[in-house]
Design a protein around this motif. Sequence first.
Motif, PDB file in Angstrom:
ATOM      1  N   GLU A  62      17.186  -1.033 -38.187  1.00 49.78           N
ATOM      2  CA  GLU A  62      18.145  -2.106 -38.460  1.00 49.78           C
ATOM      3  C   GLU A  62      18.890  -2.541 -37.203  1.00 49.78           C
ATOM      4  O   GLU A  62      19.680  -3.474 -37.227  1.00 49.78           O
ATOM      5  CB  GLU A  62      19.132  -1.682 -39.545  1.00 49.78           C
TER       6      GLU A  62
ATOM      7  N   THR B 188      21.699 -11.995 -44.888  1.00 46.37           N
ATOM      8  CA  THR B 188      22.020 -13.192 -44.118  1.00 46.37           C
ATOM      9  C   THR B 188      21.279 -14.391 -44.685  1.00 46.37           C
ATOM     10  O   THR B 188      21.820 -15.484 -44.845  1.00 46.37           O
ATOM     11  CB  THR B 188      21.609 -12.994 -42.650  1.00 46.37           C
ATOM     12  N   GLN B 189      20.022 -14.153 -45.032  1.00 52.34           N
ATOM     13  CA  GLN B 189      19.195 -15.226 -45.574  1.00 52.34           C
ATOM     14  C   GLN B 189      19.760 -15.728 -46.900  1.00 52.34           C
ATOM     15  O   GLN B 189      19.860 -16.932 -47.113  1.00 52.34           O
ATOM     16  CB  GLN B 189      17.773 -14.702 -45.762  1.00 52.34           C
TER      17      GLN B 189
ATOM     18  N   SER C 167      27.661 -11.268 -39.794  1.00 51.07           N
ATOM     19  CA  SER C 167      27.641 -11.651 -38.379  1.00 51.07           C
ATOM     20  C   SER C 167      26.233 -11.924 -37.888  1.00 51.07           C
ATOM     21  O   SER C 167      26.037 -12.405 -36.787  1.00 51.07           O
ATOM     22  CB  SER C 167      28.228 -10.538 -37.516  1.00 51.07           C
TER      23      SER C 167
ATOM     24  N   MET D 131      11.470 -11.500 -52.765  1.00 49.12           N
ATOM     25  CA  MET D 131      11.218 -12.919 -53.016  1.00 49.12           C
ATOM     26  C   MET D 131      11.350 -13.243 -54.501  1.00 49.12           C
ATOM     27  O   MET D 131      11.957 -14.231 -54.893  1.00 49.12           O
ATOM     28  CB  MET D 131       9.806 -13.297 -52.552  1.00 49.12           C
TER      29      MET D 131
ATOM     30  N   THR E 107      23.645  -2.524 -46.526  1.00 47.56           N
ATOM     31  CA  THR E 107      22.315  -2.514 -45.921  1.00 47.56           C
ATOM     32  C   THR E 107      21.907  -1.076 -45.599  1.00 47.56           C
ATOM     33  O   THR E 107      22.726  -0.174 -45.634  1.00 47.56           O
ATOM     34  CB  THR E 107      22.290  -3.375 -44.652  1.00 47.56           C
TER      35      THR E 107
ATOM     36  N   PHE F 275      31.261  -7.978 -34.567  1.00 45.86           N
ATOM     37  CA  PHE F 275      30.011  -7.936 -35.315  1.00 45.86           C
ATOM     38  C   PHE F 275      29.484  -6.555 -35.622  1.00 45.86           C
ATOM     39  O   PHE F 275      28.558  -6.391 -36.389  1.00 45.86           O
ATOM     40  CB  PHE F 275      28.935  -8.841 -34.700  1.00 45.86           C
TER      41      PHE F 275
ATOM     42  N   TYR G 292       8.101 -22.552 -52.113  1.00 47.90           N
ATOM     43  CA  TYR G 292       8.530 -23.480 -51.063  1.00 47.90           C
ATOM     44  C   TYR G 292       8.204 -24.930 -51.388  1.00 47.90           C
ATOM     45  O   TYR G 292       8.407 -25.815 -50.580  1.00 47.90           O
ATOM     46  CB  TYR G 292       7.887 -23.096 -49.722  1.00 47.90           C
TER      47      TYR G 292
ATOM     48  N   GLU H  49      34.689  -8.650 -40.299  1.00 51.98           N
ATOM     49  CA  GLU H  49      34.219  -9.220 -39.039  1.00 51.98           C
ATOM     50  C   GLU H  49      35.403  -9.696 -38.204  1.00 51.98           C
ATOM     51  O   GLU H  49      35.450  -9.485 -36.990  1.00 51.98           O
ATOM     52  CB  GLU H  49      33.266 -10.389 -39.315  1.00 51.98           C
TER      53      GLU H  49
ATOM     54  N   GLU I 138      18.983  -2.257 -48.363  1.00 52.52           N
ATOM     55  CA  GLU I 138      17.882  -3.106 -47.899  1.00 52.52           C
ATOM     56  C   GLU I 138      18.229  -3.707 -46.542  1.00 52.52           C
ATOM     57  O   GLU I 138      19.159  -3.288 -45.888  1.00 52.52           O
ATOM     58  CB  GLU I 138      17.588  -4.174 -48.953  1.00 52.52           C
ATOM     59  N   ARG I 139      17.461  -4.717 -46.131  1.00 54.75           N
ATOM     60  CA  ARG I 139      17.586  -5.242 -44.770  1.00 54.75           C
ATOM     61  C   ARG I 139      18.789  -6.175 -44.600  1.00 54.75           C
ATOM     62  O   ARG I 139      19.091  -6.962 -45.477  1.00 54.75           O
ATOM     63  CB  ARG I 139      16.327  -6.024 -44.424  1.00 54.75           C
ATOM     64  N   GLY I 140      19.413  -6.069 -43.427  1.00 54.50           N
ATOM     65  CA  GLY I 140      20.545  -6.931 -43.129  1.00 54.50           C
ATOM     66  C   GLY I 140      20.163  -8.392 -43.100  1.00 54.50           C
ATOM     67  O   GLY I 140      20.885  -9.252 -43.613  1.00 54.50           O
ATOM     68  N   ASN I 141      18.990  -8.688 -42.516  1.00 56.49           N
ATOM     69  CA  ASN I 141      18.586 -10.085 -42.405  1.00 56.49           C
ATOM     70  C   ASN I 141      18.394 -10.733 -43.769  1.00 56.49           C
ATOM     71  O   ASN I 141      18.560 -11.943 -43.914  1.00 56.49           O
ATOM     72  CB  ASN I 141      17.283 -10.202 -41.611  1.00 56.49           C
TER      73      ASN I 141
ATOM     74  N   LEU J 187      22.811 -15.563 -47.946  1.00 58.07           N
ATOM     75  CA  LEU J 187      24.046 -16.300 -47.649  1.00 58.07           C
ATOM     76  C   LEU J 187      23.748 -17.717 -47.182  1.00 58.07           C
ATOM     77  O   LEU J 187      24.308 -18.679 -47.685  1.00 58.07           O
ATOM     78  CB  LEU J 187      24.801 -15.592 -46.536  1.00 58.07           C
ATOM     79  N   GLU J 188      22.846 -17.825 -46.194  1.00 54.85           N
ATOM     80  CA  GLU J 188      22.541 -19.136 -45.613  1.00 54.85           C
ATOM     81  C   GLU J 188      21.887 -20.049 -46.634  1.00 54.85           C
ATOM     82  O   GLU J 188      22.268 -21.209 -46.807  1.00 54.85           O
ATOM     83  CB  GLU J 188      21.607 -18.979 -44.409  1.00 54.85           C
TER      84      GLU J 188
ATOM     85  N   LEU K 134      33.231  -8.602 -46.204  1.00 52.20           N
ATOM     86  CA  LEU K 134      32.624  -8.440 -44.881  1.00 52.20           C
ATOM     87  C   LEU K 134      33.130  -9.480 -43.896  1.00 52.20           C
ATOM     88  O   LEU K 134      33.196  -9.218 -42.697  1.00 52.20           O
ATOM     89  CB  LEU K 134      31.101  -8.506 -45.012  1.00 52.20           C
ATOM     90  N   GLU K 135      33.509 -10.652 -44.394  1.00 51.55           N
ATOM     91  CA  GLU K 135      33.998 -11.662 -43.447  1.00 51.55           C
ATOM     92  C   GLU K 135      35.338 -11.246 -42.846  1.00 51.55           C
ATOM     93  O   GLU K 135      35.580 -11.452 -41.657  1.00 51.55           O
ATOM     94  CB  GLU K 135      34.101 -13.030 -44.139  1.00 51.55           C
TER      95      GLU K 135
END
Lengths: 458, 587
Positions: A287, B267-268, A120, B240, B295, B100, B504, B95, B261-264, B270-271, B91-92
């Motif tokens: 978080e 997300t990264q 989400s 990285m 996470t 969320f 990059y 959701e 680890e971090r949620g973001n 996935l995207e 997770l989808e």
Amino acid sequence: MPIEYTKLSNIDGPLMVVEGVSGVGYNEIVEINVSDTETKTGQITAIDGDRAVVQVFEGTGDISLINTKVRPTGHPMRLNLSEEILGRVFSGVGKPIDGLGDIYTEESWAVDGSPINPVSREYPRSFIQTGISAIDVLATLIRGQKLPVFSGNGLPHDVLAAQIVRQAKITGADSGNFGIVFAAMGVKYDVADYFRRSFEESGVLSHVTMFLNLVDDPVVERIITPRAALTAAEYLAFKKGMHMLVVLTDMTAYAEALREISSSKNEIPSRKGFPGYLYSDLASLYERAGMVRGAEGSVTQIPILSMPNDDITHPIPDLTGYITEGQIVLERSINQSGIYPPINVLPSLSRLMKDGIGKGYTREDHPALSNQLFASYAKVSDVRALASVIGEDELSETDKKYLVFGREFENKFVNQDRNENRSIEDSLELGWSLLSILPREELDRLDPEVLKQHYKAQ
Amino acid sequence: MENGIITKINGPVIHAGNAKELSMHEMVYVGEEELIGEVIATRADGAVIQVYESTEGIKIGEKVKGTGGPLSVTLAPGLMSNIFDGIERPLEDMEKASGFFITRGLRVDAVDKTKKRPYEILAKAGDTVTEGQVIAQTPETDSVLHKILVPVGINGKVTFAAKNGNYNITETLIKVETENGEREINSIQRWPIKKARPAAGRMIARKPLVTGQRVIDSLFPVAKGGAAAIPGGFGTGKTMTQHQFAKWSDADIIIYIGCGERGNEMTQVLEEFKELSDPRTGKSLLDRTILIANTSNMPVAAREASIYTGVTIAEYYRDMGYDIAIMADSTSRWAEALREISGRLEEMPAEEGFPAYLSSRLAGFYERAGYFNTLCGEEGSVTIIGTVSPQGGDFSEPVTQNTKRFTRCFLALDRSLAYARHYPAIQWMTSYSEYVPDLEAWYEENAGEDFYELRTQIIRILREESELMEIVKLVGGDVLPDLQKLTLETAKVIRVGFLQQNAYHKEDTYVPVKKQREMMKTILYLYDKAKELVTRGVPVSLIREEGIFDEITLMKYNTPNDKFENAFSRYRAKTDAVIDKLRETQL
């Protein structure tokens, strides 16, 4: 008539043991009535059969084994929420202390929050201009990020945090949907007052919600303070579509409170006496920054922590660094050279900047410039080490230029006035003019094209 | 079924009295909300259960229900491209169920049971099938063909086989007459996460996991079926580096475990993976990726499970004959989850508060990597790449030290390299790979006969540089003799032009091994030619002024990955021209 328990068997530090309980839940909040004159609040932190361990927020003073009644409330710690909380001041557990009365609302959220589902989340990409060159160019703050300030006692972290809050320009935020939550944990009255005055002077006080657990307030309340603050921020961000900046200070005091309570519960300590769950506990706070799909607002966190003995490997900064998305590190020796803000750029880092800078965000040359500045400034420390051994005069011509570059970088780029608000363009140009001190072939991180455009040989 | 009553709660650990029926590692449902838990100890006075969800509000006296089996995962078509929590809940779907924020007690199927896929049935009535044999196949995504295997423990004669056609995963594909009666086989299997799936045998790993990262492929290769550790303090680029592994390595399937680890970051992944295409197939990277996200703020017990969930799914695909690479980020968080649970159990701690069984648990996990002969008669492998987040960046702590014992490739990330933004910040002097000798034949055949020779020379120059730097730190570089200055200059080209890689940059983010060889060859060509001149008295500074060192440093950006041979010949010709010119004017 609600159930009341009166049998206490043990009182030790902030904890007391209630006997004969049934049907109470883990982490449930209880009301404690002492001698029918005083009301305290507590939380159940462990249950074993019919014995419950209660952690008393206001401290166990006045409680004896016979004068106290404990009444379970049936729910975990909650916070009453409405838009009215903006401009208000609360205690560390979310009780109004500004004399303006209670918050009347239907909305009440559990302060422990729930984890945000990773699918989400919206990946943060919007640049926040702080007007501070060292941050904007080299450790860019991104909307929805958690970027702590690692500092030490006596360093101007409060001034820096106040400046960031004052100058921050968040994309998509205006005076109508921008808010600040300030949580003080174990800081002195002066610090809290400094922030309040700073908010007042910049005219944002009506957009600020403050949660104060000062240094002489009960330690147990300190565990709730950041949770209450983040719950308020989540409510305003995800329910009311506001862009929230959350300042948490001082995370070290918070972690020490956690240790104090852990040790009074006889838990097995891990590093430096901190409980083994310190990482999970800190993560449950940090978080809670971010953005979610389908909600307008965002929660950006700026936690401040003072590194005990300036030691970045101490468990608190160490674990924090593993959770947060970068860090801004303040350094004593730079402060002593009279440079404000005393940011040591080498260990400072923003993990989210790579996706939030460059073309379409800041300026096309930004990523290359910041890379080269880091690389060149890293070289400066090598040259300085060499100069301290063989003397500046013996250095090669190139190395001498590095010394000049290093000095200029610190005095012109990092150094700026407490009220100076530099635009990102100005900061980038300043960076290029500094790189132009160095010979062209030393700039090995740059594409020849970029170099041609921006390098101005002297 | 009711097997116990909650008598004690301490964070994620609860005690259940009156629970003699529960067995070790049994999966249980805890309390009225039926939170998922696992029995981690049974005692005379009851069972100790770790709960995979938050225990807030759980009351004494609520019930614990046994499920009769250990904590298991569902293995079926539909796992690919999906993102799960530590105990395989998608997770989808969560959701959709709860918005969320993740709420407790959600029960969702791991895979969609209603979706129909086209099946090709390979088994025929009358065939004899054995466990692990492929009986049908169906395209799971554009890049992965999912093979349906006979479940472990089933052998016999096929009495019925469905026709080719569209089926969902619950529909019967074949029926098998076994010693214990007829069994219907559909596409779903269950497997306990803490038990390794069987294979026909282990093999020596002879193929590298090609990553397109120069410092890894050329200097510290990881074998397919090997295990590698990436330790590094915060901000050194562990994640990285691992993302680069996940994006570009030539495994068939990637399982990415975000453990504490971090949620973001999830997300990264996935995207980004949706957008990126696999360099070999041209299909989306997500088509070959399974994500497992627990996470840092999700329940700690599920963090412990997430690693096992990931490796079990990997073994299942390995059994179909695929090469799988597991990214475990970070194994330290997993170890800390063990420590946290151990502390709640009041166990006697060993080093730094970690439980004494830390090393055997780590060994058990890394030994599930390997190159195998599968039961279906193919070859498959599981490679494990684990990051380690040492406390205070100090590699002497227990997790790093124990991990070193069970992995054969050690990619040490260095803080000072990261500070100078030298990425990947893999320190070439402290890292090592024991797979180097095993892979020699492959490199000779696929990258060039002289590949190992070039590699050795590159390492020699880097080692000489690190020795010379000790002197430079004391007296400066100017006093060195010219031959040593040349070593420093060449080492700089190697560091900046070869080891440093820009994630990059379109051409630089992934580099084929043949091109890596050309790059090494070109750098060493310059070194050898320049050395000739320098030994005859030409100062290095003169060669430097010609700009040839800078040009070769930048060759990584100027040589396209698809046609590079000519480009490198040109660089070597240019080198010749510069050297010839100087020879004429200076000697």
